[in-house]
Design a protein around this motif. Structure first.
Motif, PDB file in Angstrom:
ATOM      1  N   GLU A 156      39.108 -13.497  -0.730  1.00 44.27           N
ATOM      2  CA  GLU A 156      38.904 -12.321   0.329  1.00 44.27           C
ATOM      3  C   GLU A 156      37.622 -13.161   1.486  1.00 44.27           C
ATOM      4  O   GLU A 156      36.151 -13.882   0.648  1.00 44.27           O
ATOM      5  CB  GLU A 156      38.379 -10.865   0.464  1.00 44.27           C
ATOM      6  CG  GLU A 156      39.744 -10.339  -0.270  1.00 44.27           C
ATOM      7  CD  GLU A 156      40.603 -10.266   0.421  1.00 44.27           C
ATOM      8  OE1 GLU A 156      40.767 -10.257   2.014  1.00 44.27           O
ATOM      9  OE2 GLU A 156      42.064 -10.989  -0.031  1.00 44.27           O
ATOM     10  N   LEU A 157      37.923 -13.516   2.266  1.00 42.02           N
ATOM     11  CA  LEU A 157      36.626 -13.584   3.308  1.00 42.02           C
ATOM     12  C   LEU A 157      35.504 -12.733   3.622  1.00 42.02           C
ATOM     13  O   LEU A 157      34.259 -13.100   3.585  1.00 42.02           O
ATOM     14  CB  LEU A 157      36.922 -13.930   5.247  1.00 42.02           C
ATOM     15  CG  LEU A 157      36.002 -14.247   6.366  1.00 42.02           C
ATOM     16  CD1 LEU A 157      36.026 -15.215   5.843  1.00 42.02           C
ATOM     17  CD2 LEU A 157      36.396 -14.067   7.856  1.00 42.02           C
ATOM     18  N   VAL A 158      35.660 -11.477   3.816  1.00 44.54           N
ATOM     19  CA  VAL A 158      34.650 -10.639   3.595  1.00 44.54           C
ATOM     20  C   VAL A 158      34.248  -9.801   2.552  1.00 44.54           C
ATOM     21  O   VAL A 158      35.193  -9.411   1.648  1.00 44.54           O
ATOM     22  CB  VAL A 158      34.620  -9.038   4.578  1.00 44.54           C
ATOM     23  CG1 VAL A 158      33.997  -8.146   4.382  1.00 44.54           C
ATOM     24  CG2 VAL A 158      34.783  -9.709   6.204  1.00 44.54           C
ATOM     25  N   GLU A 159      33.151  -9.904   1.724  1.00 48.30           N
ATOM     26  CA  GLU A 159      32.962  -8.555   0.548  1.00 48.30           C
ATOM     27  C   GLU A 159      32.318  -7.928   0.610  1.00 48.30           C
ATOM     28  O   GLU A 159      31.201  -7.401   1.066  1.00 48.30           O
ATOM     29  CB  GLU A 159      32.349  -9.791  -0.004  1.00 48.30           C
ATOM     30  CG  GLU A 159      32.824 -10.626  -1.215  1.00 48.30           C
ATOM     31  CD  GLU A 159      31.782 -11.650  -1.882  1.00 48.30           C
ATOM     32  OE1 GLU A 159      32.270 -12.894  -1.951  1.00 48.30           O
ATOM     33  OE2 GLU A 159      30.752 -11.349  -1.573  1.00 48.30           O
ATOM     34  N   TYR A 160      33.185  -6.389   0.799  1.00 45.07           N
ATOM     35  CA  TYR A 160      33.304  -5.271   1.190  1.00 45.07           C
ATOM     36  C   TYR A 160      33.221  -4.126   0.495  1.00 45.07           C
ATOM     37  O   TYR A 160      33.996  -4.115  -0.326  1.00 45.07           O
ATOM     38  CB  TYR A 160      34.482  -5.084   2.639  1.00 45.07           C
ATOM     39  CG  TYR A 160      34.323  -3.156   3.106  1.00 45.07           C
ATOM     40  CD1 TYR A 160      33.758  -3.288   3.991  1.00 45.07           C
ATOM     41  CD2 TYR A 160      34.940  -2.830   2.940  1.00 45.07           C
ATOM     42  CE1 TYR A 160      32.889  -1.840   4.811  1.00 45.07           C
ATOM     43  CE2 TYR A 160      35.130  -0.992   3.091  1.00 45.07           C
ATOM     44  CZ  TYR A 160      33.936  -0.604   4.384  1.00 45.07           C
ATOM     45  OH  TYR A 160      33.405   0.299   4.848  1.00 45.07           O
ATOM     46  N   SER A 161      31.820  -3.173   0.352  1.00 47.48           N
ATOM     47  CA  SER A 161      31.823  -1.791  -0.658  1.00 47.48           C
ATOM     48  C   SER A 161      31.524  -1.161   0.453  1.00 47.48           C
ATOM     49  O   SER A 161      30.755  -1.055   1.566  1.00 47.48           O
ATOM     50  CB  SER A 161      30.632  -2.587  -1.352  1.00 47.48           C
ATOM     51  OG  SER A 161      30.786  -3.634  -2.612  1.00 47.48           O
ATOM     52  N   GLU A 162      31.379   0.883   0.284  1.00 46.70           N
ATOM     53  CA  GLU A 162      31.062   1.997   0.468  1.00 46.70           C
ATOM     54  C   GLU A 162      30.475   2.393  -0.486  1.00 46.70           C
ATOM     55  O   GLU A 162      30.634   1.928  -2.068  1.00 46.70           O
ATOM     56  CB  GLU A 162      32.003   2.177   0.901  1.00 46.70           C
ATOM     57  CG  GLU A 162      32.825   2.353   2.013  1.00 46.70           C
ATOM     58  CD  GLU A 162      33.843   3.062   2.884  1.00 46.70           C
ATOM     59  OE1 GLU A 162      33.777   4.166   2.623  1.00 46.70           O
ATOM     60  OE2 GLU A 162      34.869   2.419   3.844  1.00 46.70           O
ATOM     61  N   VAL A 163      29.205   3.303  -0.219  1.00 49.52           N
ATOM     62  CA  VAL A 163      28.403   3.521  -0.865  1.00 49.52           C
ATOM     63  C   VAL A 163      28.019   5.106  -0.345  1.00 49.52           C
ATOM     64  O   VAL A 163      27.832   5.059   1.282  1.00 49.52           O
ATOM     65  CB  VAL A 163      26.512   2.940  -1.118  1.00 49.52           C
ATOM     66  CG1 VAL A 163      26.441   4.078  -1.628  1.00 49.52           C
ATOM     67  CG2 VAL A 163      26.895   2.011  -1.969  1.00 49.52           C
ATOM     68  N   TRP A 164      28.230   6.152  -0.621  1.00 46.70           N
ATOM     69  CA  TRP A 164      28.745   7.281  -0.963  1.00 46.70           C
ATOM     70  C   TRP A 164      27.910   8.095  -1.026  1.00 46.70           C
ATOM     71  O   TRP A 164      27.532   8.147  -2.936  1.00 46.70           O
ATOM     72  CB  TRP A 164      29.898   7.718  -0.735  1.00 46.70           C
ATOM     73  CG  TRP A 164      31.125   6.993  -0.601  1.00 46.70           C
ATOM     74  CD1 TRP A 164      31.029   6.594   1.093  1.00 46.70           C
ATOM     75  CD2 TRP A 164      32.221   7.006  -1.068  1.00 46.70           C
ATOM     76  NE1 TRP A 164      31.885   6.176   0.847  1.00 46.70           N
ATOM     77  CE2 TRP A 164      33.799   6.106   0.309  1.00 46.70           C
ATOM     78  CE3 TRP A 164      33.112   7.738  -1.905  1.00 46.70           C
ATOM     79  CZ2 TRP A 164      34.836   6.036  -0.405  1.00 46.70           C
ATOM     80  CZ3 TRP A 164      34.299   7.430  -2.376  1.00 46.70           C
ATOM     81  CH2 TRP A 164      35.143   6.334  -1.257  1.00 46.70           C
ATOM     82  N   ILE A 165      26.838   8.668  -0.652  1.00 47.67           N
ATOM     83  CA  ILE A 165      25.900   9.832  -1.244  1.00 47.67           C
ATOM     84  C   ILE A 165      25.908  11.375  -0.447  1.00 47.67           C
ATOM     85  O   ILE A 165      25.795  11.485   0.913  1.00 47.67           O
ATOM     86  CB  ILE A 165      24.692   9.242  -0.856  1.00 47.67           C
ATOM     87  CG1 ILE A 165      24.206   7.549  -1.691  1.00 47.67           C
ATOM     88  CG2 ILE A 165      23.949  10.101  -1.721  1.00 47.67           C
ATOM     89  CD1 ILE A 165      22.822   7.085  -1.852  1.00 47.67           C
ATOM     90  N   LYS A 166      25.520  11.790  -1.082  1.00 46.72           N
ATOM     91  CA  LYS A 166      25.496  13.265  -0.573  1.00 46.72           C
ATOM     92  C   LYS A 166      24.181  13.889  -0.214  1.00 46.72           C
ATOM     93  O   LYS A 166      23.348  13.628  -1.134  1.00 46.72           O
ATOM     94  CB  LYS A 166      26.210  14.588  -1.214  1.00 46.72           C
ATOM     95  CG  LYS A 166      28.096  14.479  -1.729  1.00 46.72           C
ATOM     96  CD  LYS A 166      28.782  15.423  -2.412  1.00 46.72           C
ATOM     97  CE  LYS A 166      29.602  15.615  -2.624  1.00 46.72           C
ATOM     98  NZ  LYS A 166      30.078  15.780  -4.125  1.00 46.72           N
ATOM     99  N   ALA A 167      24.324  14.413   0.875  1.00 44.74           N
ATOM    100  CA  ALA A 167      22.625  14.840   1.436  1.00 44.74           C
ATOM    101  C   ALA A 167      21.992  15.751   0.624  1.00 44.74           C
ATOM    102  O   ALA A 167      20.721  15.174   1.000  1.00 44.74           O
ATOM    103  CB  ALA A 167      22.234  14.935   3.459  1.00 44.74           C
ATOM    104  N   ASP A 168      22.140  16.017   0.251  1.00 44.76           N
ATOM    105  CA  ASP A 168      21.095  17.690  -0.518  1.00 44.76           C
ATOM    106  C   ASP A 168      20.952  17.938  -1.823  1.00 44.76           C
ATOM    107  O   ASP A 168      20.888  18.481  -2.509  1.00 44.76           O
ATOM    108  CB  ASP A 168      22.496  18.752   0.637  1.00 44.76           C
ATOM    109  CG  ASP A 168      23.496  18.697  -0.230  1.00 44.76           C
ATOM    110  OD1 ASP A 168      24.647  18.153  -0.784  1.00 44.76           O
ATOM    111  OD2 ASP A 168      24.594  20.005  -0.401  1.00 44.76           O
ATOM    112  N   ILE A 169      21.104  16.396  -2.730  1.00 48.40           N
ATOM    113  CA  ILE A 169      21.514  16.566  -3.624  1.00 48.40           C
ATOM    114  C   ILE A 169      19.952  16.725  -4.572  1.00 48.40           C
ATOM    115  O   ILE A 169      19.406  16.733  -5.493  1.00 48.40           O
ATOM    116  CB  ILE A 169      21.808  15.374  -4.109  1.00 48.40           C
ATOM    117  CG1 ILE A 169      21.463  14.161  -3.623  1.00 48.40           C
ATOM    118  CG2 ILE A 169      23.407  15.574  -3.866  1.00 48.40           C
ATOM    119  CD1 ILE A 169      21.540  12.809  -4.539  1.00 48.40           C
ATOM    120  N   GLY A 170      17.921  16.535  -3.509  1.00 50.82           N
ATOM    121  CA  GLY A 170      17.492  16.496  -3.904  1.00 50.82           C
ATOM    122  C   GLY A 170      16.640  15.349  -4.179  1.00 50.82           C
ATOM    123  O   GLY A 170      17.445  13.903  -3.960  1.00 50.82           O
TER     124      GLY A 170
END
Length: 276
Positions: free
Chosen positions: A176-190
């Motif tokens: 692939e031309l683009v190596e794409y990732s997503e990181v998801w984090i919940k903001a209220d976890i401390g």
């Protein structure tokens, strides 16, 4: 490619990331050090059920997101990064939390640069052809569809699952031309969980998506854990985490190869460089 910026809510996080002047320039990869060889030997002695090459295969080939977008923990081909990559953000946080995000990102980028080839850097704006990790910080009162994601159904499931504080999703990179990732984090976890999520998920987004065998996280308590550090980093990466990266990014490893091939090569590298 999805639109990656939600204009009204990214300022605080992006400011912290960009104001922390860091360019994680890739360092020349070296062989295993004597300390790393001793660590591998101790790991093998402690774990009678598997050895370190098996751990490398497990961590490099276990994906949180399966191809159907619904299942988790599926086996995948090796997919390490081969191109420089950048961070984009979606979601705003108060300045104290943004400080935790920014500081732990810098710490992680510098750690990754010591073991991997491609650099991880920051840009105010990335081009469509550039590889990225898209960081989504999810507020408790926001629905999943308020965020820009390439995986909306899986993101919705993540938001609805209380037991998941954070996750990383890597696209199929081979060819692939683009190596794409997503990181998801919940903001209220401390604070501590936020710090560990930033470190762990960017580590996963480097091409090592799996957790250590039998553990829920890189930072689960074990004799092989990293050292305690001052806030806002709290916990450091361990030798285990660096050795796995060093082996995965060895020049003999190739994207698309199977888990059995990764384990075979990791064993050969360890045997050669540690004189086993």
């Amino acid at each position: 490619m999805v639109e990656l910026h939600r204009p009204s809510c990214v300022a605080s996080v992006r400011f912290l990331l960009l104001s922390a002047v860091v360019t994680a320039t890739a360092q020349e990869a070296n062989g295993l050090t004597p300390a790393e060889c001793r660590f591998v030997h101790e790991y093998n002695e402690h774990h009678s059920g598997h050895d370190f090459p098996f751990l490398v295969g497990h961590m490099a080939h276990t994906s949180e997101l399966c191809e159907d977008g619904k299942s988790i923990n599926c086996e995948i081909a090796l997919a390490r990064r081969e191109k420089p990559y950048f961070v984009t953000t979606d979601g705003a946080l108060p300045i104290d939390i943004a400080t935790i995000v920014g500081t732990n990102f810098v710490y992680t980028a510098e750690f990754l640069s010591a073991f991997t080839g491609p650099s991880l850097d920051l840009k105010p704006k990335v081009e469509k052809h550039e590889s990225i990790v898209h960081l989504i910080l999810i507020e408790a009162d926001e629905p999943a569809n308020a965020y820009s994601s390439a995986y909306p159904q899986f993101l919705e499931r993540f938001v609805a699952t209380e037991a998941w504080p954070c996750a990383a999703v890597n696209s199929v990179w081979q060819g692939e031309l683009v190596e794409y990732s997503e990181v998801w984090i919940k903001a209220d976890i401390g604070d501590i969980a936020m710090a560990n999520c930033i470190k762990e998920e960017f580590y996963n987004a480097s091409g090592v998506p799996g957790d250590p065998i039998g553990l829920a996280s890189l930072f689960s308590p074990t004799r092989f854990s990293g050292a305690a550090l001052d806030p806002p980093v709290y916990e450091g990466f361990s030798l285990r985490d660096g050795i796995v990266l060093r082996l995965v990014y060895d020049e003999r490893m190739k994207n698309g190869q199977s888990r059995s091939e990764t384990e075979r090569l990791a064993g050969e590298i360890i045997e050669t460089q540690c004189n086993y």
